[in-house]
Design an enzyme around this catalytic site. Structure first.
Site, PDB file in Angstrom:
ATOM      1  N   HIS A   1      -1.168   4.626  -0.698  1.00 14.80           N
ATOM      2  CA  HIS A   1      -2.082   5.345  -0.116  1.00 14.80           C
ATOM      3  C   HIS A   1      -2.014   6.924  -0.269  1.00 14.80           C
ATOM      4  O   HIS A   1      -1.848   7.573   0.807  1.00 14.80           O
ATOM      5  CB  HIS A   1      -2.387   5.110   1.617  1.00 14.80           C
ATOM      6  CG  HIS A   1      -3.411   3.965   1.803  1.00 14.80           C
ATOM      7  ND1 HIS A   1      -4.509   3.987   1.320  1.00 14.80           N
ATOM      8  CD2 HIS A   1      -3.047   2.753   2.153  1.00 14.80           C
ATOM      9  CE1 HIS A   1      -5.157   3.006   1.471  1.00 14.80           C
ATOM     10  NE2 HIS A   1      -4.440   2.059   2.246  1.00 14.80           N
TER      11      HIS A   1
ATOM     12  N   HIS B   1      -2.420  -4.952   2.367  1.00 17.39           N
ATOM     13  CA  HIS B   1      -3.826  -4.590   3.042  1.00 17.39           C
ATOM     14  C   HIS B   1      -3.822  -4.058   4.607  1.00 17.39           C
ATOM     15  O   HIS B   1      -4.674  -3.627   4.980  1.00 17.39           O
ATOM     16  CB  HIS B   1      -4.552  -5.632   2.749  1.00 17.39           C
ATOM     17  CG  HIS B   1      -6.161  -5.507   2.788  1.00 17.39           C
ATOM     18  ND1 HIS B   1      -6.930  -4.365   2.461  1.00 17.39           N
ATOM     19  CD2 HIS B   1      -7.030  -6.538   3.267  1.00 17.39           C
ATOM     20  CE1 HIS B   1      -7.984  -4.706   2.917  1.00 17.39           C
ATOM     21  NE2 HIS B   1      -8.371  -5.925   3.341  1.00 17.39           N
TER      22      HIS B   1
ATOM     23  N   HIS C   1      -3.930  -8.316  -3.433  1.00 12.23           N
ATOM     24  CA  HIS C   1      -3.761  -7.113  -2.314  1.00 12.23           C
ATOM     25  C   HIS C   1      -4.235  -7.621  -1.230  1.00 12.23           C
ATOM     26  O   HIS C   1      -3.495  -7.651   0.087  1.00 12.23           O
ATOM     27  CB  HIS C   1      -4.655  -6.048  -2.666  1.00 12.23           C
ATOM     28  CG  HIS C   1      -4.684  -4.908  -1.677  1.00 12.23           C
ATOM     29  ND1 HIS C   1      -3.737  -4.113  -1.311  1.00 12.23           N
ATOM     30  CD2 HIS C   1      -5.836  -4.641  -0.820  1.00 12.23           C
ATOM     31  CE1 HIS C   1      -4.117  -3.142  -0.512  1.00 12.23           C
ATOM     32  NE2 HIS C   1      -5.365  -3.604  -0.076  1.00 12.23           N
TER      33      HIS C   1
ATOM     34  N   ASP D   1      -6.526   7.184  -1.611  1.00 13.08           N
ATOM     35  CA  ASP D   1      -6.931   7.154  -0.377  1.00 13.08           C
ATOM     36  C   ASP D   1      -6.272   7.624   0.804  1.00 13.08           C
ATOM     37  O   ASP D   1      -5.090   6.945   0.875  1.00 13.08           O
ATOM     38  CB  ASP D   1      -7.990   6.113  -0.159  1.00 13.08           C
ATOM     39  CG  ASP D   1      -9.249   6.128  -1.204  1.00 13.08           C
ATOM     40  OD1 ASP D   1     -10.052   5.190  -1.220  1.00 13.08           O
ATOM     41  OD2 ASP D   1      -9.774   7.325  -1.477  1.00 13.08           O
ATOM     42  N   ARG D   2      -6.630   8.301   1.646  1.00 15.28           N
ATOM     43  CA  ARG D   2      -6.034   8.540   3.176  1.00 15.28           C
ATOM     44  C   ARG D   2      -4.962   9.684   3.013  1.00 15.28           C
ATOM     45  O   ARG D   2      -4.848  10.706   3.786  1.00 15.28           O
ATOM     46  CB  ARG D   2      -5.484   7.210   3.565  1.00 15.28           C
ATOM     47  CG  ARG D   2      -6.710   6.411   4.108  1.00 15.28           C
ATOM     48  CD  ARG D   2      -6.652   6.273   5.773  1.00 15.28           C
ATOM     49  NE  ARG D   2      -8.012   5.608   6.343  1.00 15.28           N
ATOM     50  CZ  ARG D   2      -8.699   5.950   7.129  1.00 15.28           C
ATOM     51  NH1 ARG D   2      -8.524   7.266   7.562  1.00 15.28           N
ATOM     52  NH2 ARG D   2      -9.633   5.153   7.616  1.00 15.28           N
TER      53      ARG D   2
ATOM     54  N   ASP E   1      -4.018  -0.298  -3.493  1.00 14.84           N
ATOM     55  CA  ASP E   1      -4.051   0.803  -2.448  1.00 14.84           C
ATOM     56  C   ASP E   1      -3.348   2.034  -2.627  1.00 14.84           C
ATOM     57  O   ASP E   1      -2.451   2.501  -1.776  1.00 14.84           O
ATOM     58  CB  ASP E   1      -3.763   0.456  -0.910  1.00 14.84           C
ATOM     59  CG  ASP E   1      -5.403  -0.521  -0.443  1.00 14.84           C
ATOM     60  OD1 ASP E   1      -5.577  -0.502   0.723  1.00 14.84           O
ATOM     61  OD2 ASP E   1      -6.441  -0.681  -1.352  1.00 14.84           O
TER      62      ASP E   1
ATOM     63  N   ASP F   1       0.840  -1.245   0.059  1.00 13.48           N
ATOM     64  CA  ASP F   1      -0.063   0.037  -0.024  1.00 13.48           C
ATOM     65  C   ASP F   1       1.103   1.164  -0.074  1.00 13.48           C
ATOM     66  O   ASP F   1       1.804   1.244   0.749  1.00 13.48           O
ATOM     67  CB  ASP F   1      -0.766   0.034   1.213  1.00 13.48           C
ATOM     68  CG  ASP F   1      -1.836  -1.041   1.464  1.00 13.48           C
ATOM     69  OD1 ASP F   1      -2.700  -0.906   2.065  1.00 13.48           O
ATOM     70  OD2 ASP F   1      -1.491  -2.308   0.846  1.00 13.48           O
TER      71      ASP F   1
ATOM     72  N   ASN G   1      -8.223  -2.845  -2.373  1.00 14.63           N
ATOM     73  CA  ASN G   1      -9.807  -2.574  -1.992  1.00 14.63           C
ATOM     74  C   ASN G   1      -9.967  -0.966  -2.263  1.00 14.63           C
ATOM     75  O   ASN G   1     -11.321  -0.696  -2.185  1.00 14.63           O
ATOM     76  CB  ASN G   1     -10.108  -3.228  -0.739  1.00 14.63           C
ATOM     77  CG  ASN G   1      -9.317  -2.628   0.346  1.00 14.63           C
ATOM     78  OD1 ASN G   1      -8.130  -2.627   0.362  1.00 14.63           O
ATOM     79  ND2 ASN G   1      -9.955  -1.951   1.362  1.00 14.63           N
ATOM     80  N   HIS G   2      -9.025  -0.284  -2.179  1.00 11.21           N
ATOM     81  CA  HIS G   2      -9.283   1.081  -2.430  1.00 11.21           C
ATOM     82  C   HIS G   2      -9.345   1.720  -3.699  1.00 11.21           C
ATOM     83  O   HIS G   2      -9.258   2.985  -3.958  1.00 11.21           O
ATOM     84  CB  HIS G   2      -8.057   2.002  -1.279  1.00 11.21           C
ATOM     85  CG  HIS G   2      -8.769   2.193  -0.151  1.00 11.21           C
ATOM     86  ND1 HIS G   2      -9.136   3.348   0.607  1.00 11.21           N
ATOM     87  CD2 HIS G   2      -8.380   1.238   1.043  1.00 11.21           C
ATOM     88  CE1 HIS G   2      -9.712   3.297   1.584  1.00 11.21           C
ATOM     89  NE2 HIS G   2      -8.872   1.801   2.141  1.00 11.21           N
TER      90      HIS G   2
ATOM     91  N   ARG H   1     -13.041  -6.771   9.471  1.00  8.29           N
ATOM     92  CA  ARG H   1     -13.522  -5.679   8.611  1.00  8.29           C
ATOM     93  C   ARG H   1     -14.991  -5.596   8.144  1.00  8.29           C
ATOM     94  O   ARG H   1     -15.506  -4.708   7.797  1.00  8.29           O
ATOM     95  CB  ARG H   1     -12.715  -5.550   7.156  1.00  8.29           C
ATOM     96  CG  ARG H   1     -10.938  -5.470   7.612  1.00  8.29           C
ATOM     97  CD  ARG H   1     -10.572  -5.524   6.163  1.00  8.29           C
ATOM     98  NE  ARG H   1      -9.215  -5.653   6.283  1.00  8.29           N
ATOM     99  CZ  ARG H   1      -8.146  -4.926   6.093  1.00  8.29           C
ATOM    100  NH1 ARG H   1      -8.622  -3.529   6.064  1.00  8.29           N
ATOM    101  NH2 ARG H   1      -6.940  -5.079   6.370  1.00  8.29           N
TER     102      ARG H   1
END
Lengths: 329, 498
Positions: free
Chosen positions: B243, B426, B351, B273-274, B270, B241, B302-303, B399
């Protein structure tokens, strides 16, 4: 403001720091309004105090505010019940808080509800109240007697009062509250949310001592940071410093123990402190399940870490043996 | 949704027993009172009195519809939606109920859902001008928001690409940033781009569109399971990730060298995001994909999905820096990202992780039709969402989506598919990586000090063709500009006042 009059040399610097602290009021309110708009809890009044958020807030922020609002509210209601509403609430550094209006809706008003904040913030709040009927009507409804007393930095009515004062100067604070008919003999609940941390340990100690020595029957609720000695704490301090926002009292936010101790050392008989992750677990889980379904949280770690760095502390002194010390989650 | 919150207290008719005529009358009176409060803009009391009416008569759709409107006025959109839904449940012909639900959904940003209800109203009330107006307004928003998503059916999806006219986009003289060379990404362009981004400048939208359109084409040609060979002398770097942490991505390239044919990379999802710089990260990665299509690999996380992008900042960032249309194109491109990669038939990379059910084969992965948003369950969902767990068997995921899988699940999957081990990402790990399941499940995470909050290290993996065991390299976070805390910036900047 009293502080400026006392020390003109450092007035500019002091005021810049204070301005940054005042800025936190808007941040908190905007976040709360956003959370409300997504459905985390009901607050039909906050929209009259603050603008809409320009961007979304992260789900953990929304959940964090949810826990804060409901955790503090739980203790407040417990105090109201224990005293049968025969009490006072003094909200220190209240900002744009809407608790008075929400308590009135639930028929849970204390005998009188006081709010205190910087004069600039109070002036803004009074302006909002005056210009928005959903805010002013409840105050007028609950008012009995002659006209309200309103000036630029204070409003006084039978059940609601707001006063501009500097919390670092307790004699001035006491004088102003007494002018608005503060009755020190009534059981009194003082609430401070993210307030003490902006004062030096000495200043917050003075405030706590003043409260403990002034009210024979009282409870104090403090919400702020905790466990700040780790990396997360360091980063938060740095981030805030870059916004000229100084956590002058962060020393006390070392641990739950230091939070408890500072209350006991300053005249309070009993004190408790728990972190927000614990508070979250004590909230009614049916509603927690509901809010968890509002926004999908991708990463629990961020939320847990956040919550472990905030706490609710509450202390009491109880010369009337009302049983305040038994109030807990 | 809000049922528990407003559970009727004792005194109401109670389940099973219908209200008496007296109660019905009282309920109506309460409702009339509530309407008065509403007219006088006293929404709090309006809600109170509607609630009392509901307590006495819980099956009257109008009470819920009216209360929904009062909630709308007080910005309690979640409650408004719940009430409107209840109203429509109680009376399918209650047109106002659809109206209220549409308004709630609009306020909550769920425009597609709102459009459905407006459509219903227009059908039932074809002469209602206001209904038509609202429908058109909503329709415009939906179109703007996501062209093909708004009007497509499952059979024929229209692409944003079709409505773009990149050729006629002009680049103003004042723009001094990087431009594609003859419409193509070159190494010079990439170097200029990375520096441009480092200085927090924006790539011209024409170039961004060019990159997106081209990378979509490249990705769409790839299989869902990408199979590559690593020769004895070759190596590849696998990153987890990132991000939106652009400055940490630059640091990876500094530590480990820029991507090239001799320095291949795999980024395991990923990317956005964030973090505050998702646009910079993703366009850099897409640029390298175009430059070295066979030596630079991107897998979906997943993002790289609409739901996550809506909440965790990427959509907000793209809309702020560019337009909603550009975000719609990003969304399409993400749908074409492959879901897994297999190296030398021995190491499988994805991922999230492995599957909620036994018996999944590499062929099953190959066959997944991936160009869509992931479903709520099934192999595609698992590949993006699952996590390993220490104990054997499977458990419900922490989750709330997909599952957690134990060492036995990993072992049997690897045996069935004749693999050595899996690499996944992840999950943030303090050391930037973790080896689990007896060496068979490796996690690599490349976003150090995740969200400016976790204080973790990042890491990347070197795999050599000669020895496919993972060789870990750790690194720490580097400073980054303090971007104003928007949704997609780190949580901490919003804190302190929490």
């Amino acid at each position: 403001m009293a502080a400026a009059a006392r020390d003109p040399l450092s007035a500019a610097g002091l005021d810049e720091a204070d301005e940054a602290v005042r800025g936190t009021c808007e941040d908190a309110s905007v976040c709360k309004r956003f959370a409300v708009s997504v459905g985390y809890w009901k607050d039909p009044y906050i929209q009259y105090f603050v603008r809409q958020a320009k961007e979304r807030k992260a789900p953990e922020i929304n959940r964090g505010y949810y826990a804060r609002v409901h955790g503090v509210s739980y203790l407040i209601k417990a105090f109201l019940k224990k005293t049968d509403c025969n009490c006072q609430i003094v909200n220190l550094g209240a900002g744009m808080d809407t608790l008075f209006w929400r308590l009135k809706d639930e028929n849970l008003l204390p005998r009188k509800y006081f709010e205190v904040d910087f004069p600039m913030i109070v002036a803004r709040k009074i302006h909002n109240i005056k210009s928005k009927p959903p805010l002013s009507k409840p105050i007028m409804e609950s008012h009995s007697g002659d006209s309200l007393l309103i000036d630029s930095h204070s409003l006084d009515s039978s059940r609601y009062s707001i006063v501009g004062a500097d919390l670092r100067f307790s004699s001035d604070l006491e004088e102003k509250l007494k002018k608005h008919n503060l009755d020190i003999h009534l059981p009194t609940l003082l609430v401070a949310e993210c307030v003490l941390v902006y004062m030096t340990p000495q200043q917050s100690a003075n405030l706590l001592k003043w409260a403990a020595s002034t009210f024979p029957v009282a409870m104090f609720i403090n919400y702020e940071q905790v466990n700040m000695t780790d990396r997360f704490g360091q980063i938060m301090i740095e981030n805030l410093q870059r916004r000229q926002c100084n956590l002058a009292g962060v020393e006390i936010c070392r641990s739950l123990d230091s939070q408890r101790e500072r209350l006991l050392l300053n005249g309070w008989e009993t004190a408790r402190a728990i972190d927000m992750m614990k508070v979250y677990s004590f909230l009614p889980q049916a509603d927690v399940k509901r809010i968890e379904g509002l926004e999908f949280l991708d990463e629990k770690e961020l939320f847990e870490q956040l919550m472990q760095h905030y706490c609710i502390c509450w202390a009491s002194k109880d010369s009337s043996n009302l049983g305040l010390a038994s109030i807990t989650f | 949704m809000a049922e528990g919150e407003r559970a009727e207290s004792g005194g109401g008719p109670g389940p099973g027993r219908p209200p008496s005529p007296a109660e019905l009358e009282r309920a109506e009176a309460l409702k009339t009172r509530a309407n008065e409060f509403f007219k006088g803009k006293d929404y709090e009391n309006a809600v109170k009195y509607y609630s009392s009416a509901i307590e006495l008569n819980p099956t009257n759709a109008i009470y819920y519809g009216n209360r929904s409107l009062a909630y709308l006025r007080t910005e309690c959109y979640g409650y408004a939606l719940a009430d409107a839904t209840r109203a429509v449940e109680l009376d399918k012909k209650y047109v106002k109920g659809y109206y209220r639900r549409a308004a709630s959904n609009m306020a909550l940003g769920k425009f597609k859902a709102a459009l459905r209800d407006y459509e219903t109203v227009v059908k039932v009330r074809p002469n209602d001008k206001d209904a038509k107006l609202k429908y058109q307004e909503c329709h415009k928003i939906v179109k703007q928001k996501a062209f093909e998503r708004a009007i497509a059916s499952d059979e024929h999806k229209r692409s944003v690409v079709d409505s773009l006219d990149i050729e006629s986009m002009t680049i103003e003289d004042e723009y001094s940033g990087p431009k594609l060379d003859g419409g193509k990404v070159t190494l010079a362009f990439m170097k200029e781009l990375m520096q441009w981004y480092k200085e927090q400048k924006k790539l011209h939208r024409k170039c961004a569109y060019q990159i997106l359109v081209q990378v979509k084409e490249v990705l769409a040609k790839l299989p869902t399971l990408v199979e590559t060979t690593l020769k004895e002398t070759e190596k590849v770097t696998v990153c987890g990730d990132t991000h939106g942490q652009y400055y940490d991505l630059l640091n990876i390239f500094e530590l480990n060298g820029l991507p090239s044919e001799s320095n291949p990379y795999i980024f395991n999802g990923d990317f956005v995001d964030r973090g505050s710089f998702s646009v910079e990260v993703i366009l850099t990665l897409f640029g390298f994909k175009l430059l070295y299509p066979d030596h630079f690999h991107l897998l979906r996380g997943n993002h790289e999905t609409d739901n996550m992008n809506q909440i965790y900042g990427f959509e907000g960032e793209v809309k702020a820096k560019y337009t909603a249309q550009m975000f719609a194109l990003f969304s399409e491109v993400f749908e074409w990202l492959p879901l897994a990669q297999c190296i030398n038939g021995k190491v499988l990379i994805m991922h999230g992780g492995l599957f909620s059910e036994d018996g999944v084969t590499l062929d099953d992965i190959r066959k997944i039709e991936r160009n869509r948003q992931p479903p709520d369950s099934g192999p595609m969902c698992d590949l993006l969402w699952s996590d390993p767990q220490p104990q054997n068997g499977r458990s419900v995921s922490k989750r709330g989506v997909s599952c957690q899988f134990g060492p036995d699940v990993t072992k049997s999957f690897l045996e069935r598919n004749r693999l050595d081990y899996i690499i996944r990402s992840h999950e943030v790990k303090p050391e930037g990586y973790e080896v689990a399941h007896d060496g068979k499940c490796v996690t690599v995470f490349s976003a150090p000090n995740y969200c400016d909050q976790m204080g973790n290290k990042g890491s990347y993996i070197h795999l050599r063709g000669s020895d496919l065991r993972p060789d870990f390299h750790q690194f720490t976070a580097v400073p980054h500009p303090n971007v104003k805390p928007m949704m997609y910036a780190n949580t901490l900047l919003q804190l302190g006042m929490m």
